[in-house]
Scaffold this motif. Sequence first.
Motif, PDB file in Angstrom:
ATOM      1  N   LEU A   1      -0.981  -0.321   8.066  1.00  0.00           N
ATOM      2  CA  LEU A   1      -1.726   0.930   7.985  1.00  0.00           C
ATOM      3  C   LEU A   1      -2.983   0.873   8.838  1.00  0.00           C
ATOM      4  O   LEU A   1      -3.320   1.839   9.543  1.00  0.00           O
ATOM      5  N   TYR A   2      -3.689  -0.256   8.815  1.00  0.00           N
ATOM      6  CA  TYR A   2      -4.904  -0.376   9.619  1.00  0.00           C
ATOM      7  C   TYR A   2      -4.573  -0.297  11.103  1.00  0.00           C
ATOM      8  O   TYR A   2      -5.246   0.421  11.864  1.00  0.00           O
ATOM      9  N   ALA A   3      -3.538  -1.034  11.530  1.00  0.00           N
ATOM     10  CA  ALA A   3      -3.165  -1.028  12.944  1.00  0.00           C
ATOM     11  C   ALA A   3      -2.732   0.363  13.400  1.00  0.00           C
ATOM     12  O   ALA A   3      -3.068   0.802  14.507  1.00  0.00           O
ATOM     13  N   ASP A   4      -2.000   1.077  12.540  1.00  0.00           N
ATOM     14  CA  ASP A   4      -1.521   2.409  12.900  1.00  0.00           C
ATOM     15  C   ASP A   4      -2.686   3.393  13.033  1.00  0.00           C
ATOM     16  O   ASP A   4      -2.773   4.146  14.008  1.00  0.00           O
ATOM     17  N   LEU A   5      -3.596   3.407  12.047  1.00  0.00           N
ATOM     18  CA  LEU A   5      -4.723   4.327  12.098  1.00  0.00           C
ATOM     19  C   LEU A   5      -5.687   3.975  13.225  1.00  0.00           C
ATOM     20  O   LEU A   5      -6.286   4.860  13.844  1.00  0.00           O
ATOM     21  N   LYS A   6      -5.832   2.691  13.507  1.00  0.00           N
ATOM     22  CA  LYS A   6      -6.688   2.279  14.617  1.00  0.00           C
ATOM     23  C   LYS A   6      -6.119   2.770  15.937  1.00  0.00           C
ATOM     24  O   LYS A   6      -6.854   3.255  16.809  1.00  0.00           O
ATOM     25  N   GLU A   7      -4.815   2.671  16.098  1.00  0.00           N
ATOM     26  CA  GLU A   7      -4.164   3.143  17.323  1.00  0.00           C
ATOM     27  C   GLU A   7      -4.331   4.651  17.501  1.00  0.00           C
ATOM     28  O   GLU A   7      -4.409   5.151  18.623  1.00  0.00           O
ATOM     29  N   ARG A   8      -4.414   5.367  16.381  1.00  0.00           N
ATOM     30  CA  ARG A   8      -4.579   6.820  16.431  1.00  0.00           C
ATOM     31  C   ARG A   8      -6.053   7.240  16.482  1.00  0.00           C
ATOM     32  O   ARG A   8      -6.360   8.433  16.394  1.00  0.00           O
ATOM     33  N   GLY A   9      -6.967   6.263  16.588  1.00  0.00           N
ATOM     34  CA  GLY A   9      -8.378   6.576  16.733  1.00  0.00           C
ATOM     35  C   GLY A   9      -9.077   6.971  15.449  1.00  0.00           C
ATOM     36  O   GLY A   9     -10.157   7.577  15.492  1.00  0.00           O
ATOM     37  N   ARG A  10      -8.523   6.597  14.297  1.00  0.00           N
ATOM     38  CA  ARG A  10      -9.107   6.983  13.008  1.00  0.00           C
ATOM     39  C   ARG A  10     -10.101   5.921  12.549  1.00  0.00           C
ATOM     40  O   ARG A  10      -9.907   5.268  11.524  1.00  0.00           O
ATOM     41  N   LEU A  11     -11.170   5.722  13.308  1.00  0.00           N
ATOM     42  CA  LEU A  11     -12.202   4.742  12.988  1.00  0.00           C
ATOM     43  C   LEU A  11     -13.513   5.463  12.730  1.00  0.00           C
ATOM     44  O   LEU A  11     -13.928   6.315  13.523  1.00  0.00           O
ATOM     45  N   ALA A  12     -14.175   5.118  11.629  1.00  0.00           N
ATOM     46  CA  ALA A  12     -15.424   5.783  11.269  1.00  0.00           C
ATOM     47  C   ALA A  12     -16.642   4.909  11.526  1.00  0.00           C
ATOM     48  O   ALA A  12     -17.765   5.384  11.415  1.00  0.00           O
TER      49      ALA A  12
ATOM     50  N   ILE B   1       0.838  -1.209   0.000  1.00  0.00           N
ATOM     51  CA  ILE B   1       0.000   0.000   0.000  1.00  0.00           C
ATOM     52  C   ILE B   1       0.872   1.258   0.000  1.00  0.00           C
ATOM     53  O   ILE B   1       0.470   2.297   0.532  1.00  0.00           O
ATOM     54  N   ARG B   2       2.045   1.174  -0.621  1.00  0.00           N
ATOM     55  CA  ARG B   2       2.932   2.339  -0.640  1.00  0.00           C
ATOM     56  C   ARG B   2       2.290   3.538  -1.325  1.00  0.00           C
ATOM     57  O   ARG B   2       2.542   4.687  -0.941  1.00  0.00           O
ATOM     58  N   ASP B   3       1.455   3.302  -2.338  1.00  0.00           N
ATOM     59  CA  ASP B   3       0.798   4.415  -3.026  1.00  0.00           C
ATOM     60  C   ASP B   3      -0.239   5.104  -2.155  1.00  0.00           C
ATOM     61  O   ASP B   3      -0.608   6.251  -2.411  1.00  0.00           O
ATOM     62  N   ARG B   4      -0.743   4.410  -1.136  1.00  0.00           N
ATOM     63  CA  ARG B   4      -1.743   4.988  -0.249  1.00  0.00           C
ATOM     64  C   ARG B   4      -1.106   5.700   0.945  1.00  0.00           C
ATOM     65  O   ARG B   4      -1.720   6.573   1.547  1.00  0.00           O
ATOM     66  N   ALA B   5       0.083   5.279   1.326  1.00  0.00           N
ATOM     67  CA  ALA B   5       0.711   5.793   2.538  1.00  0.00           C
ATOM     68  C   ALA B   5       1.293   7.181   2.313  1.00  0.00           C
ATOM     69  O   ALA B   5       1.734   7.528   1.220  1.00  0.00           O
ATOM     70  N   THR B   6       1.284   7.974   3.374  1.00  0.00           N
ATOM     71  CA  THR B   6       1.898   9.296   3.331  1.00  0.00           C
ATOM     72  C   THR B   6       3.402   9.161   3.545  1.00  0.00           C
ATOM     73  O   THR B   6       3.876   8.125   4.040  1.00  0.00           O
TER      74      THR B   6
ATOM     75  N   LEU C   1       5.386   6.109   5.567  1.00  0.00           N
ATOM     76  CA  LEU C   1       6.465   5.304   4.982  1.00  0.00           C
ATOM     77  C   LEU C   1       7.732   5.393   5.814  1.00  0.00           C
ATOM     78  O   LEU C   1       8.454   4.403   5.981  1.00  0.00           O
ATOM     79  N   SER C   2       8.020   6.573   6.357  1.00  0.00           N
ATOM     80  CA  SER C   2       9.222   6.739   7.176  1.00  0.00           C
ATOM     81  C   SER C   2       9.139   5.939   8.466  1.00  0.00           C
ATOM     82  O   SER C   2      10.162   5.614   9.069  1.00  0.00           O
TER      83      SER C   2
END
Length: 687
Positions: free
Chosen positions: A515-526, A496-501, A505-506
């Motif tokens: 990506l899912y685990a990272d966004l979930k940890e940051r509370g980005r759930l809709a 998913i490199r094309d989707r990542a900021t 990536l860094s």
Amino acid sequence: MTLATQLIAPSGFGELRKGVIYYQIYTDQEAGRVVLTSFEDADRKAREGRLHYVALESFTKGLRAGRLKEVDAANRKKVPPWLSDYSGIHFDTADRFTKPRPDIDGKTIETPQDRVERRAAVISAAAMDYELIFGDVDPISAMNRYANQCDKNRQRFRTWLIVYLAFGKKKWALLPAPNGRGTYSRDDRPPNPETGFAVRLGRSSSHGREHGFDVTPEVRNTIVKSFESNAEIGMTLRAVYRRALISHFGCLTRVVQRAPKRRGRRESYHPQGKPFPSYGQYDYQLFKVLGEEQVYKYLLTEQEFRQKYQPHQGSFSQAVQDLAERVSYDASYSIAHPRSTLEGYVLQKQCIVQIICHLSAEVLGVSYTHGVEADRAYKQALFCMGIPKSLYARILGLKISDDDWPVRISPLALKHDGGAGSAASIKNLHKSLHSPVSHEMPPAYTPRGNAQSESTHDREKKMSGAPTYIISNQSPLQMAREHFLKLIAGNKSRDIRDRATPNELSRGIFTSHDLYADLKERGRLAGQILEVEELVTMYLQKVEFKVYKKALRFRGARYQPFDPDQRADFGRLLMKNEGKRLVGYGLDISTRVMWILLGGKMYEVEWVDRVRGSALENSMTMSEHEAYESMYASALTEIVSTRDAEVNNAEIELLNQTGQRSKKEIRKGTPKAKKGAAKQETSDAKL
């Protein structure tokens, strides 16, 4: 001010007019003048470079007073007026200007870049001495002298040099103007004075240069009308042309003997000698009059037309910012046919529904059913999406941690393809869901295919020859287990490199799982998180349990609560409901774990494992469990009939071997108390 500075006079200034852009060529300090040039008049008509002279002192005062202003960056011209169609093009990287093309004869055609460099070479000496030229009393005469040395047309040489300097010595300013390209009309050909016929253009026919007919306005109108009348979706343009020759041009066919001792060839002709077009003329006139897009609107389906002509509308992830904010779901079928657990016969292909997150590309839920694509398959995928994946793995007879697949969420918006196989099931699903979930089709400007989901489907290799099908040696549940584990592996390895900021990536986020685990940890759930019991009643199909001999049974199999602490209370409730039928819920793919409503409470129950037998025997699909129930019932019938025969056989054997008949014992009175030796025998027997 430097070379190629662009200036305007908002209200005019001396001989300079308003509305015209002037280009600074040279500032002559000794003569006290500034040399400017312009390429268009006040009416914006392009013209060759014309020199203007302004006194240096007046020029300086005009700049200070604002009567002369430098053109701002947004309105600054990058190319001469006659090249305005090329504005914004990066010439050095555009193939149409730099890439060589072979001619019909195999020779290389001179590219625009070759022509530009050839012109730049002609004026190179004058460009190096431009200060001497424009510092001369008469710059035009000075330029003419250089033109004479190069043996070039004077006016052309001056134009090249002036435009080259006006645009900062950029070679692409010397690009030839595309005057008249693509604007020539074949209808305006003058007739040949000798013959009275217009000159035939284009490639000569194999039957002679003058063979065929010209396309007159009348023929052109007939071509358009015939196409609009005969064109149908799915037809080729050649097929439309053939039909038009008969329907609108009145052509017939005949066999013509081309040469002696050779078979004749059939050709089209008009019985009255009226003109009719060749296929090349028909094709050319249609695309010229109607345009390519309009022609293919008649010939392509709506989906094919959108796919061919609709411009790209962006990626799936760019319109969302939270996980599960927008998800897609679609069904596919297994490549191989599974085998039944009970008798090994071949079953229908497995229907697999997957739900995909638009933002992370993570597979959020999955379901496995048999037969046609039904609404329950989509419901069970939503159920999988909303529960801990360790629970779903236990239903399949597997063990994973929730970190292996950290998805537990119910979506707020779903997208489906609405294909022929899913139309009815999706409609039923929408009616049956009593949850705040919105459903939508792909937008009208995209093909109806659901690329986000369909890209995760298994691909079947096309084989030549007679049709074949593949039979697996696995049961439906075994196939589901394999697919489930591969699905987890796919989440952990999907690029998913094309989707990542850049920031993601860094931090080493390369896969959809990361990506899912990272966004979930940051509370980005809709989405929303619902209780398992609520999801059970919302998405799973109802089944019927029966309480028999103080045990909970489903189609012959015995069940008990998964939680040992609940088993005592559960057993007491079963005793009170002996012989009753109870409502339960389950998945198609496995009856290992199910849910039941008892005493106003939802219990999670599991099939009671037998000590003998494989784990697979205690994990059947819902359809296999129906067959198991039938076998269970038929076995009881056979046992009852066999029992009568076996008892009669025992009596017959007793009579044949001993001559004794089976007698019925008769109990009389009250047994007397044991005394003496009889009492001692009883005591010895107990020891």
